[in-house]
Design an enzyme around this catalytic site. Structure first.
Site, mmCIF file in Angstrom:
data_model
loop_
_atom_site.group_PDB
_atom_site.id
_atom_site.type_symbol
_atom_site.label_atom_id
_atom_site.label_comp_id
_atom_site.label_asym_id
_atom_site.label_seq_id
_atom_site.Cartn_x
_atom_site.Cartn_y
_atom_site.Cartn_z
ATOM 1 C CB SER A 56 -0.910 0.004 1.220
ATOM 2 O OG SER A 56 -1.818 -1.078 1.157
ATOM 3 N N GLY A 57 0.273 2.391 -0.257
ATOM 4 C CA GLY A 57 1.027 3.635 -0.309
ATOM 5 C C GLY A 57 1.253 4.135 -1.715
ATOM 6 C CG ASP A 112 5.658 -6.517 -4.710
ATOM 7 O OD1 ASP A 112 4.954 -6.772 -3.721
ATOM 8 O OD2 ASP A 112 5.984 -5.368 -5.031
ATOM 9 C CG HIS A 224 8.946 1.139 -2.197
ATOM 10 N ND1 HIS A 224 9.339 0.607 -3.402
ATOM 11 C CD2 HIS A 224 7.661 0.760 -2.010
ATOM 12 C CE1 HIS A 224 8.338 -0.087 -3.924
ATOM 13 N NE2 HIS A 224 7.304 0.008 -3.107
ATOM 14 C CG ASP A 414 -1.248 38.381 -3.396
ATOM 15 O OD1 ASP A 414 -1.623 39.134 -2.465
ATOM 16 O OD2 ASP A 414 -2.039 37.751 -4.109
ATOM 17 C CB CYS A 415 -0.866 43.515 -1.563
ATOM 18 S SG CYS A 415 -1.548 45.149 -1.922
ATOM 19 C CB THR A 457 -9.186 41.298 -4.376
ATOM 20 O OG1 THR A 457 -9.579 39.965 -4.061
ATOM 21 C CG2 THR A 457 -10.293 42.261 -3.975
ATOM 22 C CB THR A 509 -10.376 48.067 1.487
ATOM 23 O OG1 THR A 509 -11.208 49.221 1.272
ATOM 24 C CG2 THR A 509 -11.140 47.003 2.261
#
Length: 588
Positions: A56-57, A112, A224, A414-415, A457, A509
């Site tokens: 699994s994984g 396996d 792995h 980020d402004c 924005t 703002t």
């Protein structure tokens, strides 16, 4: 490497993950004791059954690839450990229809191969027709180091499963299905790379010396946490070049496992678990570009996504399938890849007809701004416009580090970059363009630049405001555009902006700086006084709780330390417009 998990008990994690597949795919059932996902009995025409599996994984491999058109069953071990021979024997003998034979496909790992092989031999001894195909597609470790063990199996295995599953679904016999599966496996090469090892839930963290340094990548890392061929500091183009070289360089005798000389090549780019979809897009673009420019390879199918993971591995792998004739007189490899599969772990939704149409048509040209392109009859000295606007834009660019620092404290950081990007684009335009004395024509030439250069924005607010300002200017009578007329147009723009945002002064703002500037300009006609009012209002946002924007969600007490970044940036613009020196506008 993150050692944080929502489920830290590995046994519970595997069991619940397997159970979840029965909820998302009605075709499958779970044998919880043997950890086998298998197709539910149905009235469908019998076919060769295909079984795969492993530790699994690596989800969605292999359990999520069980269903019509792909696997008949998948056997799961614990995380990164092979299932037992008894689990596999149970799958072969009692969880699939074995009447037409069973094909077992397994990746080339010692555990396996031994456990699946033992189960295959037991099944054969009981009289069942069973064949086994071992896939070793990884070129990350060369011949010399791999020795007798051979190549590891990684993501290319998924292509073997899909092609074999498609052929079995069409009713072909076991011998042909096994032959085509082997042929596919022999014509696949893969290599992976990762920025970090992964942490297995329930295990102690790896030693610090095993971790990769910042900026370092491991080329050829296994699924792995196995070591690859090297650790190096490589940017993506260099990394992709190194990986493609390992796949395609025929002069590298240690890794020239396959001569990719077919007219048809399939490209699979696999996410090892935690690379973002956005970044996977960038990786795909780089791989496709280098295949074209360096090797003249144009894949007939490009498949990208999450198919075989290493838990939450921060890496990706590249697989190339050399499409060859199957010589069985039936469907080819590409047709089988295109065939439908009702499983949750395979996703290649583009139709065969769409690929083969090779439609290269595009739409070009821009929508003309007929109304804005007409002269307005307004006048301003173009040299003054260019000078003052240039000062304003330079002030914004110079303020970027300060705005970014503020936004890092109260936003997402980020402004400042967004304002700088827009200011630089507009500044370049006014320096290169032949401006006229018509301020409206100047404004309408700037608006598309703001719309394309600024996002988020702030970008939307500025674009709405400037478009409204253009409409307002057009409504003014012809003649010299005085500060009072500018104020009248700006008031109309503020009203237009208010229809799209509830932001008002006091909400912390950019509006906190905008409204005072317009109001004072309207009252006095003095740009300098208006700019000072904007600066004072921006300063007063320090300590003002945010009512709108991302700062609301960030929380904390950062708002007590710094002013609103958007208001501060706009105040810097107005300061430059008024001819203020940069040092007069630095935030104390």
């Amino acid at each position: 490497m993150s050692s944080k998990h929502f489920i830290n008990d590995p046994t519970h994690l595997v069991n619940t993950a397997l159970r979840s597949l029965t909820f998302t795919n009605p075709n499958v059932a779970l044998d919880p004791e043997s950890k086998i996902i298998y197709c539910r009995p149905s009235h469908a025409t019998p076919q060769v059954s295909i079984i795969s599996g492993g530790g699994s994984g690596h989800e969605p491999s292999f359990a999520a690839m069980v269903g019509p058109g792909m696997l008949s069953a998948a056997v799961a071990g614990t995380i990164f450990a092979s299932p037992s021979a008894e689990q596999v024997r149970t799958a072969i003998t009692s969880r699939v229809d074995s009447s037409l034979g069973v094909l077992v496909v397994v990746m080339n790992y010692t555990g396996d191969v031994l456990n699946f092989g033992m189960a295959v031999e037991k099944a054969k001894a009981s009289g069942l027709r069973v064949e086994m195909v071992v896939v070793g597609d990884d070129v990350g470790v060369g011949r010399e180091k791999a020795g007798k063990v051979g190549r590891r199996g990684i993501a290319g295995t998924v292509l073997v499963l899909k092609i074999a599953g498609g052929l079995a679904a069409k009713g072909w016999p076991l011998g042909d299905v096994a032959k085509v599966a082997r042929l596919t496996a022999e014509n696949i090469v893969s290599v992976g790379a990762s920025l970090e090892h992964v942490h297995v839930p329930g295990r102690a963290s790896d030693a610090e010396e095993d971790r990769l340094a910042q900026g370092e990548v491991e080329v050829g890392m296994g699924i792995h946490n196995e070591p690859g061929s090297e650790r190096a500091r490589l940017h993506l183009p260099q990394l992709v070049a190194r990986m493609l070289g390992q796949l395609l360089d025929s002069s590298d005798k240690d890794r020239a496992f396959l001569n990719v000389n077919s007219n048809e090549v399939v490209l699979l780019i696999n996410n090892l678990g935690s690379v973002s979809v956005l970044e996977m897009g960038g990786v795909t673009a780089e791989v496709v570009a280098q295949l074209d420019s360096e090797y003249g390879i144009h894949p007939v199918r490009i498949i990208t996504g999450t198919f075989m993971t290493s838990l939450n591995g921060l890496g990706f792998s590249i697989s190339l399938l050399n499409v060859v004739n199957t010589n069985i007189g039936g469907p080819g490899m590409v047709e089988l890849l295109d065939a439908a599969a009702e499983v949750t772990g395979w996703s290649a939704p583009i139709r065969k007809e769409t690929w083969e149409a090779k439609n290269a048509a595009t739409r070009t040209g821009q929508t003309e701004r007929d109304e804005e392109a007409k002269p307005s009859g307004l006048k301003m000295d173009r040299s003054i416009v260019k000078e003052r606007l240039g000062l304003a834009l330079e002030s914004v660019i110079a303020a970027e580090p300060q705005v970014t620092r503020y936004d890092t404290i109260v936003g997402d950081g980020d402004c400042g970059i967004g304002l700088k990007r827009g200011a630089e684009a507009v500044l370049k335009h006014i320096q290169q363009a032949a401006l006229t004395d018509d301020p409206l024509l100047t404004l309408t030439s700037i608006i598309p630049i703001v719309e394309s250069a600024m996002d988020g924005t702030s970008g939307a607010l500025y674009a709405i405001f400037l478009n409204a300002l253009a409409r307002a200017l057009r409504s003014l009578p012809s003649g010299d555009l005085t500060p009072f007329l500018w104020a009248k147009a700006l008031q109309q723009s503020c009203r237009a902006l208010s229809r799209y945002t509830p932001a008002r002064p006091g909400d912390r703002t950019l509006v906190d700086a905008l409204y005072p500037f317009v109001e004072v300009l309207e009252a006095t006609g003095d740009v300098k006084q208006a700019a000072e009012a904007a600066k004072k209002a921006a300063d007063e946002t320090k300590g003002m709780p945010a009512s709108l924007g991302r700062a609301v969600y960030v929380g904390g007490k950062g708002f007590e330390q710094v002013p609103d970044p958007g208001a501060f940036g706009l105040a810097c613009f107005f300061g430059g417009l008024a001819g203020k020196a940069d040092e007069e506008w630095e935030q104390v």
